[in-house]
Design a protein around this motif. Sequence first.
Motif, PDB file in Angstrom:
ATOM      1  N   ASN A 133       0.845  -1.198   0.000  1.00  0.00           N
ATOM      2  CA  ASN A 133       0.000   0.000   0.000  1.00  0.00           C
ATOM      3  C   ASN A 133       0.881   1.250   0.000  1.00  0.00           C
ATOM      4  O   ASN A 133       1.774   1.370   0.843  1.00  0.00           O
ATOM      5  N   TYR A 149      -2.771   8.049   7.089  1.00  0.00           N
ATOM      6  CA  TYR A 149      -2.490   6.616   7.281  1.00  0.00           C
ATOM      7  C   TYR A 149      -3.582   5.949   8.124  1.00  0.00           C
ATOM      8  O   TYR A 149      -4.029   4.838   7.836  1.00  0.00           O
ATOM      9  N   ARG A 156      -9.330  -0.152   5.308  1.00  0.00           N
ATOM     10  CA  ARG A 156      -8.830  -1.522   5.131  1.00  0.00           C
ATOM     11  C   ARG A 156      -9.467  -2.466   6.142  1.00  0.00           C
ATOM     12  O   ARG A 156      -9.934  -3.554   5.783  1.00  0.00           O
ATOM     13  N   ALA A 173       2.413  -7.308   4.653  1.00  0.00           N
ATOM     14  CA  ALA A 173       2.086  -6.080   3.900  1.00  0.00           C
ATOM     15  C   ALA A 173       3.168  -5.033   4.078  1.00  0.00           C
ATOM     16  O   ALA A 173       4.050  -5.150   4.935  1.00  0.00           O
ATOM     17  N   THR A 174       3.044  -4.026   3.235  1.00  0.00           N
ATOM     18  CA  THR A 174       3.792  -2.788   3.396  1.00  0.00           C
ATOM     19  C   THR A 174       2.770  -1.665   3.360  1.00  0.00           C
ATOM     20  O   THR A 174       1.857  -1.684   2.531  1.00  0.00           O
ATOM     21  N   GLY A 175       2.885  -0.714   4.282  1.00  0.00           N
ATOM     22  CA  GLY A 175       2.091   0.509   4.245  1.00  0.00           C
ATOM     23  C   GLY A 175       3.085   1.641   4.335  1.00  0.00           C
ATOM     24  O   GLY A 175       3.725   1.818   5.371  1.00  0.00           O
ATOM     25  N   TYR A 209      -2.472  -3.583  17.870  1.00  0.00           N
ATOM     26  CA  TYR A 209      -2.004  -2.272  18.348  1.00  0.00           C
ATOM     27  C   TYR A 209      -3.141  -1.578  19.099  1.00  0.00           C
ATOM     28  O   TYR A 209      -4.292  -1.622  18.661  1.00  0.00           O
ATOM     29  N   PRO A 218      -3.740  -1.333  12.042  1.00  0.00           N
ATOM     30  CA  PRO A 218      -3.287  -1.841  10.741  1.00  0.00           C
ATOM     31  C   PRO A 218      -3.433  -3.362  10.726  1.00  0.00           C
ATOM     32  O   PRO A 218      -3.066  -4.037  11.688  1.00  0.00           O
ATOM     33  N   PHE A 220      -2.176  -6.542   9.218  1.00  0.00           N
ATOM     34  CA  PHE A 220      -1.207  -7.294   8.421  1.00  0.00           C
ATOM     35  C   PHE A 220      -0.436  -8.235   9.328  1.00  0.00           C
ATOM     36  O   PHE A 220      -0.407  -8.055  10.547  1.00  0.00           O
ATOM     37  N   ARG A 222       3.347 -10.035  10.209  1.00  0.00           N
ATOM     38  CA  ARG A 222       4.755  -9.594  10.116  1.00  0.00           C
ATOM     39  C   ARG A 222       5.463 -10.255   8.941  1.00  0.00           C
ATOM     40  O   ARG A 222       6.374  -9.686   8.358  1.00  0.00           O
ATOM     41  N   GLY A 242       6.976  -4.771   5.613  1.00  0.00           N
ATOM     42  CA  GLY A 242       7.696  -3.566   5.984  1.00  0.00           C
ATOM     43  C   GLY A 242       7.960  -3.619   7.486  1.00  0.00           C
ATOM     44  O   GLY A 242       7.045  -3.873   8.262  1.00  0.00           O
ATOM     45  N   ALA A 244      10.030  -1.919  10.930  1.00  0.00           N
ATOM     46  CA  ALA A 244      10.601  -0.650  11.399  1.00  0.00           C
ATOM     47  C   ALA A 244      11.083  -0.778  12.835  1.00  0.00           C
ATOM     48  O   ALA A 244      11.123  -1.866  13.405  1.00  0.00           O
ATOM     49  N   ILE A 246      10.212  -0.713  15.883  1.00  0.00           N
ATOM     50  CA  ILE A 246       9.076  -0.867  16.803  1.00  0.00           C
ATOM     51  C   ILE A 246       9.317  -2.104  17.664  1.00  0.00           C
ATOM     52  O   ILE A 246       9.636  -3.179  17.148  1.00  0.00           O
ATOM     53  N   CYS A 329       5.001   5.365   7.868  1.00  0.00           N
ATOM     54  CA  CYS A 329       3.623   5.511   8.374  1.00  0.00           C
ATOM     55  C   CYS A 329       3.505   6.164   9.748  1.00  0.00           C
ATOM     56  O   CYS A 329       2.500   6.787  10.046  1.00  0.00           O
ATOM     57  N   LEU A 333       9.115   7.413  12.737  1.00  0.00           N
ATOM     58  CA  LEU A 333       9.939   6.381  12.082  1.00  0.00           C
ATOM     59  C   LEU A 333      10.750   6.987  10.941  1.00  0.00           C
ATOM     60  O   LEU A 333      10.218   7.729  10.109  1.00  0.00           O
ATOM     61  N   GLU A 336      12.084   1.999   7.036  1.00  0.00           N
ATOM     62  CA  GLU A 336      11.303   0.758   7.030  1.00  0.00           C
ATOM     63  C   GLU A 336      11.912  -0.155   5.967  1.00  0.00           C
ATOM     64  O   GLU A 336      12.313   0.318   4.899  1.00  0.00           O
TER      65      GLU A 336
END
Length: 342
Positions: A133, A149, A156, A173-175, A209, A218, A220, A222, A242, A244, A246, A329, A333, A336
């Motif tokens: 995305n 975002y 979604r 996924a990637t956002g 989250y 979100p 998705f 990992r 994606g 990051a 986190i 996103c 950050l 990613e």
Amino acid sequence: MTQVNPAVGLGLPSSTFMNPADVTDAVLGGNVLGVVNYTTEPTDPGIENGALTIGLHMAHTADEAFAEVWITDRPVETGVVREVAYAHDGEYLIVAGRIPQAGRYTEATRAAYCTALELMDGLGYKNCFRMWNFVADINGDNADGLEVYRDFCRGRAEAFELFHFGDQEVPSATGIGALGGGISFYFLVSRSAAPTSVENSKQVSAYHYPQQYGPRPPKFARATYLAETHTDRSGGQIYVSGTASIRGHETLHEGDLVKQVELSLDNIAHLISRDNLAAHEIERRTGLSDLDNIKVYVRHREDIPVVRRMCSEYFSPAARTAYLNVDVCRSGLLVEIEGIVP
Ligand code: 3EB
């Protein structure tokens, strides 16, 4: 009559990064399922010479542009439905869509995702194993003051809910930010190849989250492990989302580029490690040097040399690796990273 097992011999997906100038009509007319152009302007998804194409506004200049080309050795069928185009070869389907720039995205995201999910169902491709995305102005506010975002994430989540897409079934996924073009996306889906969602034991699942990150989380995984059959627990590919800086659900090392790159790489290394995969009944032991088809998204252009130097210590020199200068996103950050273990 001999019954041929349809799951055997169809192979796993394959893609490469090409110079856009080399993606000629002859290449497109050959063994191509789809071409995703990471380029200097957005283009609606469509069909060219029998393959799906879409243009993502992810490059500032022509020399940063590249084409991700999904290969097939079978005949391809294509089509366009509303804002979504698709191409499929009997085992794999690529679906791509674009939502024009707007003041709000929830409803248009839900609608476009529903079009894509309906197509998958209708064409008989049930196993979505990877989604990308690309969101213009990802950290900006929408017309209601909600971060773009988060607005996207809500649409979604609503689409997944309508399709009874459970958290355990969501793909990797990637956002990520884009330089323009509203919201573009593409999905990869299999007919018989079997996906297994993989979570990272050092991170809270994104779909769990807490609300501080937006009205809907979100959705998705990992990573997704994809094998020709459900019983093959060692010979599959791993699609890494994606990833990051986190831990748990929190952004760590705000303002510290080197530490963010280190933690992002450590998150991937742990995700694809033997122990983490074993928790999902996958018997592979992989590391950062096994990654290919890598994309490294870097918020500040001036950070790219440092990120490149750090990544090149861990990635194989033979790995296809692209560096893209776009927003990420969460506003804290700086980087990613995604990739595929073939
Ligand atoms: C994260 O871990 C970082 O919204 O599809 C990574 C991968 C991220 C996918 C998405 C977001 C998405 O939350 C951001």
